[in-house]
Design a protein around this motif. Structure first.
Motif, short mmCIF file in Angstrom:
data_model
loop_
_atom_site.label_atom_id
_atom_site.label_comp_id
_atom_site.label_asym_id
_atom_site.label_seq_id
_atom_site.Cartn_x
_atom_site.Cartn_y
_atom_site.Cartn_z
N PHE A 1 0.80 -1.23 0.00
CA PHE A 1 0.00 0.00 0.00
C PHE A 1 0.83 1.28 0.00
CE2 PHE A 1 -3.72 2.56 1.34
CZ PHE A 1 -4.66 1.98 0.50
N ASP A 2 2.11 1.19 0.26
CA ASP A 2 2.93 2.40 0.26
C ASP A 2 3.03 3.02 -1.12
OD1 ASP A 2 3.43 2.30 2.96
OD2 ASP A 2 5.21 1.05 2.74
N ASN A 3 2.74 2.25 -2.15
CA ASN A 3 2.89 2.73 -3.52
C ASN A 3 1.56 3.05 -4.20
OD1 ASN A 3 5.73 2.33 -3.45
ND2 ASN A 3 5.42 0.14 -3.77
N ILE A 4 0.53 3.27 -3.41
CA ILE A 4 -0.79 3.53 -3.99
C ILE A 4 -1.02 5.03 -4.17
CG2 ILE A 4 -2.18 3.75 -1.89
CD1 ILE A 4 -4.16 1.78 -3.29
N SER A 5 -1.69 5.41 -5.29
CA SER A 5 -1.95 6.83 -5.56
C SER A 5 -3.44 7.15 -5.55
CB SER A 5 -1.37 7.20 -6.94
OG SER A 5 -1.96 6.42 -7.97
N LEU A 6 -4.27 6.15 -5.30
CA LEU A 6 -5.73 6.32 -5.26
C LEU A 6 -6.12 7.40 -4.24
CD1 LEU A 6 -8.53 5.01 -6.15
CD2 LEU A 6 -8.32 3.65 -4.05
N ARG A 7 -6.98 8.32 -4.67
CA ARG A 7 -7.48 9.35 -3.75
C ARG A 7 -8.72 8.81 -3.05
NH1 ARG A 7 -7.16 15.37 -6.49
NH2 ARG A 7 -4.94 15.68 -6.15
N THR A 8 -8.65 8.72 -1.73
CA THR A 8 -9.76 8.15 -0.96
C THR A 8 -10.52 9.25 -0.23
OG1 THR A 8 -8.22 7.71 0.84
CG2 THR A 8 -8.71 5.89 -0.66
N ILE A 9 -11.85 9.10 -0.23
CA ILE A 9 -12.74 10.05 0.43
C ILE A 9 -13.51 9.28 1.50
CG2 ILE A 9 -14.69 11.62 0.11
CD1 ILE A 9 -13.60 11.22 -3.06
N GLY A 10 -13.27 9.59 2.77
CA GLY A 10 -13.94 8.91 3.87
C GLY A 10 -15.12 9.72 4.38
N SER B 1 -9.27 6.73 -10.26
CA SER B 1 -8.65 7.90 -9.62
C SER B 1 -9.12 8.13 -8.19
CB SER B 1 -8.94 9.15 -10.46
OG SER B 1 -10.35 9.35 -10.58
N HIS B 2 -10.40 7.86 -7.91
CA HIS B 2 -10.98 8.16 -6.59
C HIS B 2 -11.80 6.99 -6.08
CE1 HIS B 2 -10.28 12.12 -8.44
NE2 HIS B 2 -10.30 12.65 -7.23
N MET B 3 -11.84 6.85 -4.77
CA MET B 3 -12.73 5.89 -4.12
C MET B 3 -13.39 6.56 -2.92
SD MET B 3 -12.02 2.18 -2.29
CE MET B 3 -12.41 1.11 -3.67
N THR B 4 -14.72 6.48 -2.85
CA THR B 4 -15.47 7.05 -1.73
C THR B 4 -15.85 5.92 -0.79
OG1 THR B 4 -16.38 8.68 -3.27
CG2 THR B 4 -17.39 8.54 -1.10
N VAL B 5 -15.61 6.12 0.51
CA VAL B 5 -15.76 5.04 1.49
C VAL B 5 -16.65 5.49 2.64
CG1 VAL B 5 -14.53 3.47 3.05
CG2 VAL B 5 -13.40 4.29 0.96
N GLU B 6 -17.70 4.71 2.91
CA GLU B 6 -18.46 4.90 4.15
C GLU B 6 -17.60 4.43 5.31
OE1 GLU B 6 -22.58 3.81 4.95
OE2 GLU B 6 -22.77 3.40 2.80
N VAL B 7 -17.42 5.27 6.31
CA VAL B 7 -16.58 4.90 7.44
C VAL B 7 -17.43 4.91 8.71
CG1 VAL B 7 -14.47 5.37 8.71
CG2 VAL B 7 -14.61 5.97 6.28
N SER B 8 -17.71 3.74 9.23
CA SER B 8 -18.54 3.62 10.44
C SER B 8 -17.71 3.84 11.70
CB SER B 8 -19.19 2.23 10.50
OG SER B 8 -18.20 1.24 10.69
N SER B 9 -18.38 4.08 12.80
CA SER B 9 -17.68 4.23 14.08
C SER B 9 -16.99 2.93 14.46
CB SER B 9 -18.66 4.65 15.17
OG SER B 9 -19.66 3.65 15.38
N GLN B 10 -17.62 1.79 14.13
CA GLN B 10 -17.02 0.49 14.43
C GLN B 10 -15.74 0.29 13.61
OE1 GLN B 10 -18.83 -2.11 16.70
NE2 GLN B 10 -19.14 0.01 17.28
N ALA B 11 -15.75 0.75 12.36
CA ALA B 11 -14.55 0.64 11.52
C ALA B 11 -13.40 1.44 12.10
CB ALA B 11 -14.87 1.12 10.11
N LEU B 12 -13.70 2.60 12.64
CA LEU B 12 -12.66 3.44 13.23
C LEU B 12 -12.19 2.88 14.57
CD1 LEU B 12 -14.32 6.83 12.29
CD2 LEU B 12 -12.05 6.11 11.53
N LYS B 13 -13.13 2.41 15.36
CA LYS B 13 -12.78 1.88 16.68
C LYS B 13 -11.98 0.59 16.59
CE LYS B 13 -14.76 0.55 21.15
NZ LYS B 13 -15.98 0.53 22.00
N TYR B 14 -12.32 -0.26 15.63
CA TYR B 14 -11.70 -1.58 15.54
C TYR B 14 -10.70 -1.70 14.38
CZ TYR B 14 -15.12 -2.89 19.03
OH TYR B 14 -15.87 -2.95 20.19
N ASN B 15 -10.16 -0.56 13.96
CA ASN B 15 -8.99 -0.53 13.06
C ASN B 15 -9.22 -1.09 11.66
OD1 ASN B 15 -7.29 0.53 15.17
ND2 ASN B 15 -7.22 -1.53 16.04
#
Length: 513
Positions: A102-111, A181-195
């Protein structure tokens, strides 16, 4: 791909996660990492995770070709090298990041995070960016949502709002490989809490709103824990988009200060992306939006005045990526979302049915307020339930709101889990009755929907809430197939209209004769 086992051992070691290891063949090439025993192939690292994990899963993984397992627990009698770690959820994103380089990824992510509106906003953002990408002769953008995931190759139905780290990183890797070029991601509280999204640097992070939700022993212990999890999105975000109309906006903006840039949206004066003059015209919601680059009028394809907030959030993201306004207008005026404010109407009489995913205090409150404004002279009949084993506060909150706005309520199942649906309905029902409104418990959800529609009189809006487009219910420890509320509603209305048409034909024949 094809990294050696020693490289994964090194990653976990540097993070201080390894408690014990029996790995000797560190030059072993690794071709796969998974926590699904049925997805194991030759040269797989197998991850043991989850409260429901069984030793049999690990034994099956060994038979299919796993060369090592990573776990918090040692499993006696399983003849595989092991790496015991102190926290499996801390380990998973590190392993995924290493496996997918993943260090070489250029995808723009939108959380996108918030108590309400994540899915619709995700679809809005994707629609706008897709319009723009097509105009540039580029590929449409990717997304991870609670409804569907698109990684540049295929659309897949989702099982949870934000999947586990291995899936998140895999989807992003596939999108990158396919020149997305872009990926939009739903980010839940559980996703943030549990890494689940740990290690991902979101190019843009959107904070929609906040209200108390997901409070239970298996989710968040209290509101502070829930709010803190949501706010942690800013710790891995470069550019923040914040709703100034949200509760606790001052706290959210302060936390957003951790980002390099902040852009605000909302109806208040001073918002960078400001909405105004919201109207319902010919059954369509419209509003004006202004900023330092443009002023325009927007018309939405979806019902629900609360969707103006979601649209403003998407416009904020579009502004950040310098999308011309014509693509913003086009994207929003054509976008509808499965299971979100889906409206159906009977020909038999003046009955409208709305299917929506509303399932917590904020979504219920805004939906009912919107319906009351859009259907001022209609009766409101509601069908909903609450999930078992979690989010206990919803029983009081949803019962109170539904009782205040509804003329009749039908309570039914909504992922009951290990709890008794009838007992949960009694808990909800006591709050409905405090408003002087009657309720009826019908355990079979399809029958509850059919009864609500069948007993409705002219000039009624039936609200079918909580499940949206979901095709399953959580029953006991497993999942039960469910047709989806939309399918049931459409079948019910078609049958009702068919009976009406047949009755009319019979009447004409009798009188003609």
């Amino acid at each position: 791909m094809g990294k050696l086992l020693e490289e994964y051992v090194d990653v976990l070691s540097k993070a201080g996660l390894i408690r014990m290891s029996s790995v000797c063949e560190e030059k072993q090439e690794i071709e796969n990492i998974t926590y699904h025993s049925q997805r194991v192939v030759k040269n797989t690292i197998f991850i043991c995770k989850g409260a429901g994990f069984k030793k049999e899963y690990l034994q099956e993984a060994a038979r299919w070709g796993a060369v090592c397992y990573i776990s918090e627990k040692y499993y006696a009698g399983v003849h595989l090298p092991y790496i015991l770690v102190s926290d499996i959820r801390e380990a998973m994103p590190l392993l995924a990041r290493e496996f997918y380089d993943f260090d070489n990824i250029s995808l723009r992510t939108i959380g996108i995070t918030g108590t309400k509106g994540k899915t619709t906003t995700t679809y809005y953002v994707k629609a706008i960016l897709d319009e723009y990408m097509v105009s540039l002769k580029k590929k449409k953008t990717a997304m991870i949502s609670s409804i569907k995931t698109y990684d540049g190759v295929r659309f897949a139905e989702s099982v949870m709002t934000t999947p586990e780290a291995l899936e998140v990183y895999r989807y992003m890797h596939t999108a990158e490989e396919n020149d997305i070029s872009h990926m939009t991601v739903e980010v839940s509280s559980q996703a943030l809490k549990y890494n689940r999204v740990k290690g991902i640097s979101f190019d843009t992070g959107v904070f929609l709103n906040i209200s108390e939700d997901h409070i239970s022993p298996v989710e968040h212990k209290d509101f502070d824990d829930y709010f803190h999890a949501k706010l942690s999105l800013f710790e891995q975000t470069g550019y923040a988009c914040v709703n100034v109309d949200s509760d606790y906006a001052d706290v959210i903006l302060k936390e957003a200060g951790k980002c390099k840039n902040i852009l605000t949206f909302g109806m208040k004066e001073g918002a960078d992306i400001r909405g105004s003059n919201v109207k319902v015209e010919n059954g369509k919601i419209s509003f004006e939006v202004s900023c330092d680059r443009f002023w325009t009028k927007i018309q939405l394809a979806m019902d629900g005045l609360f969707n103006v907030e979601n649209a403003l959030a998407a416009i904020c993201v579009a502004y950040r990526y310098h999308v011309p306004v014509r693509y913003i207008v086009k994207g929003l005026e054509n976008t509808v979302v499965e299971g979100r404010m889906e409206k159906y109407r009977s020909r038999r009489n003046n009955i409208s049915v709305i299917v929506d995913y509303a399932h917590n205090y904020l979504s219920f409150k805004r939906l009912y307020e919107s319906v009351r404004l859009e259907y001022p002279d209609s009766s409101i009949i509601s069908v909903f339930g609450c999930p078992g084993d979690k989010a206990y506060n919803r029983r009081r909150e949803l019962g109170t709101i539904a009782g205040y706005f509804s003329d009749k309520v039908y309570l039914s199942t909504d992922d009951p889990g290990t709890e008794s649906p009838e007992q949960m309905s009694k808990e909800i029902g006591q709050y409905i009755e405090q408003s002087g409104v009657g309720y009826e418990f019908i355990e079979n959800r399809e029958m509850a929907i059919r009864t609500a529609i069948g007993k409705s009189k002219d000039n009624t809006v039936v609200l079918v809430l909580g499940k949206g487009n979901e095709k399953y219910q959580k029953c006991g420890q497993g999942l039960c197939f469910y047709q989806t509320d939309s399918v049931i509603v459409q079948k019910c209305l078609q049958e009702m209209d068919s009976r009406y048409d047949n009755a009319g034909e019979a009447f004409l024949k009798d009188n003609w004769a």
